[in-house]
Design a protein around this motif. Sequence first.
Motif, PDB file in Angstrom:
ATOM      1  N   ASN A   1       0.823  -1.215   0.000  1.00 24.67           N
ATOM      2  CA  ASN A   1       0.000   0.000   0.000  1.00 24.67           C
ATOM      3  C   ASN A   1       0.856   1.263   0.000  1.00 24.67           C
ATOM      4  OD1 ASN A   1      -2.452  -1.339  -0.069  1.00 24.67           O
ATOM      5  ND2 ASN A   1      -2.634  -1.456   2.159  1.00 24.67           N
ATOM      6  N   ARG A   2       2.025   1.185   0.647  1.00 26.83           N
ATOM      7  CA  ARG A   2       2.930   2.340   0.631  1.00 26.83           C
ATOM      8  C   ARG A   2       3.545   2.544  -0.750  1.00 26.83           C
ATOM      9  NH1 ARG A   2       4.346   0.533   5.947  1.00 26.83           N
ATOM     10  NH2 ARG A   2       6.083  -0.705   5.119  1.00 26.83           N
TER      11      ARG A   2
ATOM     12  N   ASN B   1       2.467   1.194  -3.849  1.00 26.53           N
ATOM     13  CA  ASN B   1       1.545   1.316  -4.976  1.00 26.53           C
ATOM     14  C   ASN B   1       0.558   2.454  -4.730  1.00 26.53           C
ATOM     15  OD1 ASN B   1       2.692  -0.912  -6.366  1.00 26.53           O
ATOM     16  ND2 ASN B   1       1.487  -2.327  -5.123  1.00 26.53           N
ATOM     17  N   LYS B   2       0.814   3.567  -5.356  1.00 29.09           N
ATOM     18  CA  LYS B   2      -0.019   4.753  -5.170  1.00 29.09           C
ATOM     19  C   LYS B   2      -1.310   4.635  -5.991  1.00 29.09           C
ATOM     20  CE  LYS B   2       3.278   6.483  -2.667  1.00 29.09           C
ATOM     21  NZ  LYS B   2       3.145   6.494  -1.195  1.00 29.09           N
TER      22      LYS B   2
ATOM     23  N   VAL C   1       0.101   7.186 -12.233  1.00 27.77           N
ATOM     24  CA  VAL C   1      -0.085   7.848 -10.944  1.00 27.77           C
ATOM     25  C   VAL C   1       0.043   9.353 -11.142  1.00 27.77           C
ATOM     26  CG1 VAL C   1       0.897   8.118  -8.616  1.00 27.77           C
ATOM     27  CG2 VAL C   1       0.811   5.852  -9.699  1.00 27.77           C
TER      28      VAL C   1
ATOM     29  N   GLN D   1       1.427  12.576  -6.623  1.00 27.42           N
ATOM     30  CA  GLN D   1       1.224  11.463  -5.694  1.00 27.42           C
ATOM     31  C   GLN D   1       2.336  10.421  -5.773  1.00 27.42           C
ATOM     32  OE1 GLN D   1      -1.480  11.442  -3.528  1.00 27.42           O
ATOM     33  NE2 GLN D   1      -1.742  13.517  -4.349  1.00 27.42           N
ATOM     34  N   GLN D   2       3.372  10.663  -6.552  1.00 25.39           N
ATOM     35  CA  GLN D   2       4.415   9.665  -6.773  1.00 25.39           C
ATOM     36  C   GLN D   2       5.216   9.388  -5.488  1.00 25.39           C
ATOM     37  OE1 GLN D   2       7.967  11.037  -9.122  1.00 25.39           O
ATOM     38  NE2 GLN D   2       6.673  12.835  -9.493  1.00 25.39           N
ATOM     39  N   PRO D   3       5.921   8.224  -5.450  1.00 29.14           N
ATOM     40  CA  PRO D   3       6.626   7.810  -4.233  1.00 29.14           C
ATOM     41  C   PRO D   3       7.663   8.812  -3.721  1.00 29.14           C
ATOM     42  CG  PRO D   3       6.448   5.966  -5.752  1.00 29.14           C
ATOM     43  CD  PRO D   3       5.947   7.176  -6.490  1.00 29.14           C
TER      44      PRO D   3
ATOM     45  N   ASP E   1       7.149  10.818  -0.440  1.00 34.20           N
ATOM     46  CA  ASP E   1       7.157  10.210   0.895  1.00 34.20           C
ATOM     47  C   ASP E   1       8.416  10.589   1.668  1.00 34.20           C
ATOM     48  OD1 ASP E   1       4.759   8.972   0.343  1.00 34.20           O
ATOM     49  OD2 ASP E   1       5.661   7.055  -0.214  1.00 34.20           O
TER      50      ASP E   1
ATOM     51  N   ARG F   1       3.793  -1.563 -11.105  1.00 33.03           N
ATOM     52  CA  ARG F   1       3.150  -1.980  -9.854  1.00 33.03           C
ATOM     53  C   ARG F   1       3.959  -3.094  -9.190  1.00 33.03           C
ATOM     54  NH1 ARG F   1      -3.026  -3.858  -9.941  1.00 33.03           N
ATOM     55  NH2 ARG F   1      -3.216  -1.742 -10.831  1.00 33.03           N
TER      56      ARG F   1
ATOM     57  N   SER G   1      11.412   6.632  -1.807  1.00 25.64           N
ATOM     58  CA  SER G   1      11.295   8.053  -2.144  1.00 25.64           C
ATOM     59  C   SER G   1      12.669   8.602  -2.502  1.00 25.64           C
ATOM     60  CB  SER G   1      10.704   8.815  -0.958  1.00 25.64           C
ATOM     61  OG  SER G   1      11.448   8.568   0.215  1.00 25.64           O
TER      62      SER G   1
END
Length: 417
Positions: free
Chosen positions: A48-49, A51-52, A69, A73-75, A78, A132, A258
């Motif tokens: 879940n962390r 796969n946005k 994505v 909202q991309q990784p 984070d 993914r 990130s």
Amino acid sequence: MEFAGCSRGSSGRALALAICLLALISLSCAARLSASSRQKLDVHKHLNRLNKPAVKSIKSPDGDIIDCVHISQQPAFDHPYLKDHKIQMRPTYHPEGLFAENKVAESTKERVNTQLWHVNGRCPEDTIPVRRTKEDDILRASSMKHYGRKKQRTIPKSADPDLANESGHQHAIAYVNGDKYYGAKATINVWEPKIQQPNEFSLSQLWVLGGSFGEDLNSIEAGWQVSPDLYGDNNTRLFTYWTSDAYQATGCYNLLCSGFIQINNEIAMGASISPVSGVRGSQYDISILVWKDPKEGHWWMQFGNDYVLGYWPSYLFSYLADSASMVEWGGEVVNSEPDGQHTSTQMGSGRFPEEGFGKASYFRNIQVVDSSNNLKAPKGLGTFTEQPNCYDVRTGSNGDWGHYFYYGGPGKNSNCP
């Protein structure tokens, strides 16, 4: 021996023993189920962390799912340093001399690679394509903590040959050091090398390095790789990597942590490259450029002549916040050496460099970016390989290919036991 609450008779003792054994088995099974449930829960949390939420999803012919994505909202975001980061949608400057090889590019235009998922669709504007991550991907890793990361001390140690073969990593590279470098470029021949063991890999890449080969190494890396452990197949895939502490706790492949900020909606990190080169057949290239924007200070990456993919913010790094002190180009494999024997994992095409064009793999038009933001031929180019009987490298230069080299090999053979 007496069992509490059990008869003193032999049949009673036997029954008590059976009951106790069943109880122990039940407790053991429950503990295993509990551990399994915890692991499954942890894996799903990690998925879940990673796969946005997707605006659109595309099924690739190779089984990958590419999620489109939203760019915000991309990784990357984070990362605690990037919470309030304003995305830079284009570099301030490109290096001068970027398209100096147009004559060569035109003659090979029909041999440019694409990514396999493009067959079934494209991502819309304001999104980026993200491969993914699946449950099986994480379960193949030695631990969730190590998923998407290189093992510690897997650096290409051309400056420290005595330590070069730690962890079974072997290289055939060309390199420059002793100056300040602000980027690197290469056109890389693409193959699909055979991997003997699932925990091994074979890659061809460029490294932009700062700091020492100790615990403070900064590295930006990009190229192609075959890694069954990471991807679950033997496809050739585009990849990037970064670290600011010699692969200890920072950095990862592609977008699996990130850091790297992607702006491009057409190229997916970690996605399959198609087609690949064949012996005596058509040869396929990818071009990669990594350079430091002289105004903003971020490290940018470009794929081919058309795709500026994104950037690593300068404040991810210590030494690379200023410049690089070494640049390397070439191949790397992991050789697990079961029973002390070298594996037959191939580097490049699996052929030695002396076999030349159409058989051996190559890097051509290798360049560095200097302090004036100009692409230049590398000066004082050196080469390094731990075991030339397994994997080797040979350099050259001419008018069409600039500075180039052939590299690679088959691994285990009569001269490489």
